[in-house]
Design a protein around this motif. Structure first.
Motif, mmCIF file in Angstrom:
data_model
loop_
_atom_site.group_PDB
_atom_site.id
_atom_site.type_symbol
_atom_site.label_atom_id
_atom_site.label_comp_id
_atom_site.label_asym_id
_atom_site.label_seq_id
_atom_site.Cartn_x
_atom_site.Cartn_y
_atom_site.Cartn_z
ATOM 1 N N THR A 170 0.850 -1.186 0.000
ATOM 2 C CA THR A 170 0.000 0.000 0.000
ATOM 3 C C THR A 170 0.888 1.240 0.000
ATOM 4 O O THR A 170 2.106 1.153 0.134
ATOM 5 C CB THR A 170 -0.926 0.005 1.229
ATOM 6 O OG1 THR A 170 -0.135 -0.087 2.425
ATOM 7 C CG2 THR A 170 -1.892 -1.174 1.180
ATOM 8 N N TYR A 171 0.280 2.420 -0.107
ATOM 9 C CA TYR A 171 1.046 3.654 -0.298
ATOM 10 C C TYR A 171 0.788 4.628 0.852
ATOM 11 O O TYR A 171 -0.358 4.891 1.222
ATOM 12 C CB TYR A 171 0.664 4.304 -1.628
ATOM 13 C CG TYR A 171 0.929 3.416 -2.827
ATOM 14 C CD1 TYR A 171 2.147 3.452 -3.496
ATOM 15 C CD2 TYR A 171 -0.045 2.521 -3.278
ATOM 16 C CE1 TYR A 171 2.392 2.627 -4.586
ATOM 17 C CE2 TYR A 171 0.194 1.700 -4.368
ATOM 18 C CZ TYR A 171 1.402 1.748 -5.015
ATOM 19 O OH TYR A 171 1.641 0.929 -6.096
ATOM 20 N N LEU A 172 1.880 5.152 1.390
ATOM 21 C CA LEU A 172 1.793 6.046 2.538
ATOM 22 C C LEU A 172 2.996 6.980 2.555
ATOM 23 O O LEU A 172 4.125 6.526 2.337
ATOM 24 C CB LEU A 172 1.772 5.214 3.831
ATOM 25 C CG LEU A 172 1.498 5.938 5.141
ATOM 26 C CD1 LEU A 172 0.042 6.400 5.184
ATOM 27 C CD2 LEU A 172 1.790 5.005 6.323
ATOM 28 N N PRO A 173 2.793 8.285 2.805
ATOM 29 C CA PRO A 173 3.949 9.196 2.907
ATOM 30 C C PRO A 173 4.710 8.942 4.209
ATOM 31 O O PRO A 173 4.155 9.061 5.298
ATOM 32 C CB PRO A 173 3.293 10.588 2.899
ATOM 33 C CG PRO A 173 1.894 10.358 3.362
ATOM 34 C CD PRO A 173 1.508 8.999 2.896
ATOM 35 N N ARG A 174 5.980 8.565 4.089
ATOM 36 C CA ARG A 174 6.764 8.231 5.278
ATOM 37 C C ARG A 174 7.035 9.439 6.166
ATOM 38 O O ARG A 174 7.459 9.284 7.325
ATOM 39 C CB ARG A 174 8.096 7.603 4.849
ATOM 40 C CG ARG A 174 7.936 6.197 4.281
ATOM 41 C CD ARG A 174 9.244 5.668 3.717
ATOM 42 N NE ARG A 174 9.146 4.287 3.274
ATOM 43 C CZ ARG A 174 8.553 3.919 2.144
ATOM 44 N NH1 ARG A 174 8.031 4.844 1.338
ATOM 45 N NH2 ARG A 174 8.500 2.642 1.804
ATOM 46 N N ALA A 175 6.763 10.600 5.643
ATOM 47 C CA ALA A 175 7.004 11.807 6.441
ATOM 48 C C ALA A 175 6.159 11.829 7.710
ATOM 49 O O ALA A 175 6.515 12.510 8.684
ATOM 50 C CB ALA A 175 6.703 13.045 5.601
ATOM 51 N N SER A 248 -12.281 12.934 -5.674
ATOM 52 C CA SER A 248 -12.349 12.328 -4.338
ATOM 53 C C SER A 248 -10.953 11.911 -3.910
ATOM 54 O O SER A 248 -10.218 11.304 -4.683
ATOM 55 C CB SER A 248 -13.268 11.100 -4.354
ATOM 56 O OG SER A 248 -14.580 11.456 -4.742
ATOM 57 N N THR A 249 -10.596 12.228 -2.672
ATOM 58 C CA THR A 249 -9.245 11.904 -2.213
ATOM 59 C C THR A 249 -9.229 11.708 -0.707
ATOM 60 O O THR A 249 -10.252 11.878 -0.033
ATOM 61 C CB THR A 249 -8.256 13.014 -2.608
ATOM 62 O OG1 THR A 249 -6.932 12.607 -2.259
ATOM 63 C CG2 THR A 249 -8.581 14.316 -1.891
ATOM 64 N N GLU A 250 -8.083 11.337 -0.195
ATOM 65 C CA GLU A 250 -7.868 11.186 1.249
ATOM 66 C C GLU A 250 -6.496 11.757 1.592
ATOM 67 O O GLU A 250 -5.490 11.318 1.034
ATOM 68 C CB GLU A 250 -7.937 9.722 1.660
ATOM 69 C CG GLU A 250 -7.571 9.460 3.107
ATOM 70 C CD GLU A 250 -8.486 10.166 4.089
ATOM 71 O OE1 GLU A 250 -7.985 10.698 5.096
ATOM 72 O OE2 GLU A 250 -9.706 10.203 3.827
ATOM 73 N N ALA A 251 -6.472 12.761 2.465
ATOM 74 C CA ALA A 251 -5.209 13.379 2.878
ATOM 75 C C ALA A 251 -4.734 12.717 4.164
ATOM 76 O O ALA A 251 -5.086 13.129 5.269
ATOM 77 C CB ALA A 251 -5.382 14.882 3.064
ATOM 78 N N VAL A 252 -3.929 11.677 4.023
ATOM 79 C CA VAL A 252 -3.472 10.901 5.180
ATOM 80 C C VAL A 252 -2.630 11.752 6.117
ATOM 81 O O VAL A 252 -2.738 11.658 7.347
ATOM 82 C CB VAL A 252 -2.664 9.669 4.710
ATOM 83 C CG1 VAL A 252 -2.148 8.875 5.904
ATOM 84 C CG2 VAL A 252 -3.521 8.783 3.819
ATOM 85 N N SER A 253 -1.787 12.599 5.554
ATOM 86 C CA SER A 253 -0.838 13.363 6.372
ATOM 87 C C SER A 253 -1.525 14.355 7.304
ATOM 88 O O SER A 253 -0.956 14.743 8.328
ATOM 89 C CB SER A 253 0.153 14.095 5.462
ATOM 90 O OG SER A 253 -0.522 14.913 4.536
#
Length: 484
Positions: A170-175, A248-253
Motif C-alpha cells: 500500500t502507499y503512505l507518505p513516510r514523512a 475524491s481523495t484522502e489526505a493521510v498526512s
C-alpha cells in the motif's frame, strides 16, 4: 430483547498458551473477546424505509406514465388529419399545422419535465509512485523509531494490521513518522495537490475535455464519497449541457494521529494515499462515448441518533493530540445504516418477483420465522463495497449472502491500496474494468459509508463493454495479472 442484543456481538476465543508460574501454573490460559458485529439483516425490517423506497419509485415513474397519456392526445389529433378526404383543403392545412404545433409542444413539455440522465463519461484513479510503497513490517518499524508511540500502542497496531486485510504494497507518505514532524494543514494541502493534479490531468487528457468546458467542480476529501456524485447530479440538472468534475481523495498526512489512544490509532492502520477523478455529463449527445449511466442513488443519514453522530469524529486526546476517533460501536452502527439503505433501495432495483416474495413472506410469515431477505444478486452483476476492513467486508458478505466473486474487487482493493476513503469504490470499479468483467448492460452497485453516520448506494448501468486501459491503476504485472 436478549436475543436481539446477542446478534449485535461476535465472540472469539483467544488461546494465550500455558501459564508458566503462579497458582495456575501448567493450566491453559485463554480469553474470550467480544466484538460488535453487523446486525442480522433478517431479524427486523423497518417499514418506514420500505415506504420511502416505493415513494422514490412512484416519483420517478410519474414521468414515464405521462408518456402514454400524451401519446393518446397526439393520436386523437393525428386521427383528425387522417380524415382529410372528408374535409376541405383549408381545414386540412389547419389540421396539419395544429398537429405540428401540438407535437412540438408535447415534445417540449415532456423533455422539459423528464429528469435528464446523468452519464459517467470516464474516471481515473491515482497510482502513487513506488517510492511511497510501505509494508506492514516497515510501518511498525517506522512507528517504533519515531518515538511517538508506547509499546502498548505498537502492539495494538501490529494486531490490527495482521487482521486488517491490507497487503504489503500500500502507499503512505513516510514523512508522517518523522519524530520532529508537526501536523499542519499545509501537509494535507501538499499531499492533496500531488494526487489531485495528477489524476485530474490524466482524466482531462483521456477524455479530451478542456478545463473551460467544466461547469461544475466538486472536490471531497475524507468521508463524503457518493454525496459528491449526488451534488454533481443536482448541479448538472440546474446547468444542463455542461460537464461536472468530481474529485475524491484522502489526505493521510493531515488526519494522522501521533498519540496512544487505541480508538484514534485505527485510522492510521487502515487509511492510505489515493484519489479518483470522475467526469459526469447530462448532455444527451455524451451518451455514445460514456461508460456508465447513473440509474439510482440512495442516501441514508443517521445523524439524528447521538451514537451514530459521534461514532466517527475528530477530537483531541488527553494530551491534546488531535486525531480521528473511531468508536468500537462503528460496525454495529454502520450495519444498521446499511440495512436501512438497502431497504430503501430494494423497491427501485429488485425484480418484481423478488418484491412479491418479500411481501408475501412479510405479511404471512410465522412468528418464529425470520423475514425474507431479497436476493440482491438478481439486481446487480457487480458489487463494490467500500474497502474499510476485512472484518466489515466479511460481515457484509455474510449478511447479503454475496459470493466471493462479488466481493473480489473490494478485497483486492483493500489488499493493494488499503482504505483510500472517498476514492475506494472507484479503485474497485477500475479493478472490474482491468479484469474485463464489465459487459454492456451490466449493473454495478457501489456501497459507501461515512461519518455522521452515513450509508449511500449508487447504481450504474454499463453502456459498453470496457477494455483494459493503460492508465488503469491495476495494469501492472504484480497487481492484477498475477491474480487472474
Amino acid at each position: 430483547m436478549a436475543r436481539a442484543n446477542r446478534e449485535l456481538f461476535s465472540t472469539e476465543i483467544v488461546n494465550r498458551g500455558v501459564e508458566d508460574s503462579g497458582p495456575h501454573a501448567g493450566s491453559v490460559d485463554f480469553s474470550v473477546r467480544v466484538r460488535r458485529a453487523l446486525p442480522d439483516f433478517l431479524s427486523s425490517v423497518d417499514l418506514k424505509y420500505v415506504k420511502l423506497g416505493y415513494h422514490y419509485l412512484i416519483s420517478s415513474g410519474f414521468y414515464y406514465v405521462a408518456a402514454p397519456v400524451l401519446c393518446g392526445i397526439l393520436g386523437v389529433e393525428i386521427g383528425k388529419v387522417i380524415a382529410w378526404k372528408d374535409s376541405s383543403p383549408e381545414s386540412c392545412v389547419f389540421d396539419m399545422v395544429s398537429v405540428g404545433v401540438l407535437l412540438g409542444l408535447v415534445l417540449y413539455v415532456y423533455l422539459s419535465l423528464i429528469p435528464r440522465s446523468t452519464y459517467l463519461v470516464d474516471f481515473t484513479c491515482f497510482r502513487p509512485p513506488d517510492e511511497f510503497k510501505i509494508s506492514k513490517e516497515e510501518f511498525l518499524e517506522l512507528a517504533r523509531k519515531s518515538g511517538k508511540y508506547s509499546e502498548e500502542a505498537i502492539v495494538f497496531q501490529e494486531g490490527v494490521l495482521k487482521r486488517s486485510g491490507i497487503g504489503d504494497e500500500t502507499y503512505l507518505p513516510r514523512a508522517v513518522f518523522r519524530p520532529e514532524r508537526k501536523i499542519t494543514l499545509k501537509d494535507g494541502r501538499e499531499e492533496a495537490s500531488m494526487v489531485i493534479v495528477s489524476v485530474v490531468n490524466e482524466l482531462l487528457s483521456s477524455t479530451r475535455v478542456q478545463p473551460q468546458d467544466i461547469g461544475v467542480l466538486v472536490v471531497n476529501c475524507g468521508f463524503l464519497r457518493v454525496i459528491a456524485v449526488d451534488l454533481a447530479r443536482d448541479l448538472l440538472a440546474a446547468h444542463p449541457g455542461r460537464y461536472a468534475l468530481v474529485v475524491s481523495t484522502e489526505a493521510v498526512s493531515y488526519t494522522w494521529y501521533d498519540g496512544n489512544d487505541f480508538d484514534m490509532l485505527l485510522p492510521n492502520c487502515f487509511f492510505r494515499m489515493g484519489a479518483a477523478a470522475v467526469l459526469l455529463s447530462s448532455h444527451h449527445l455524451d451518451r455514445w462515448r460514456s461508460k456508465y449511466e447513473l440509474k439510482q442513488l440512495v442516501r441514508t443519514h443517521k445523524g439524528a441518533e447521538e451514537r451514530s453522530f459521534g461514532c466517527i469524529h475528530m477530537k483531541e486526546d488527553g494530551q491534546g493530540t488531535r486525531g480521528l476517533s473511531v468508536s468500537k460501536d462503528v460496525i454495529g452502527i454502520g450495519g444498521n445504516a446499511l440495512k436501512d439503505n438497502i431497504t430503501t433501495l430494494g423497491p427501485l432495483v429488485l425484480p418484481v418477483s423478488e418484491q412479491l416474495h418479500f411481501f408475501n413472506n412479510f405479511l404471512f410469515k410465522k412468528e418464529t420465522s425470520k423475514p425474507y431477505l431479497p436476493n440482491y444478486k438478481l439486481a446487480f452483476e457487480h458489487v463494490c463495497v467500500l474497502a474499510t476492513s476485512k472484518k466489515v467486508l466479511d460481515e457484509i458478505q455474510k449478511n447479503l449472502d454475496l459470493t466471493d466473486e462479488y466481493m473480489e474487487a473490494s478485497r483486492r482493493t483493500l489488499e493493494q491500496f488499503g482504505n483510500t476513503s472517498s476514492s475506494s469504490v472507484w479503485y474497485e470499479l477500475a479493478y472490474l474494468e482491468a479484469t474485463s468483467r464489465i459487459r454492456k448492460g451490466d449493473r454495478v452497485w457501489q456501497i459507501t459509508f461515512g461519518s455522521g453516520f452515513k450509508c449511500n448506494s449508487v447504481v450504474w448501468k454499463a453502456l459498453k463493454s470496457t477494455r483494459k486501459h493503460p492508465r488503469n491503476p491495476w495494469i501492472d504485472p504484480l497487481c492484477v495479472e498475477a491474480k487472474i
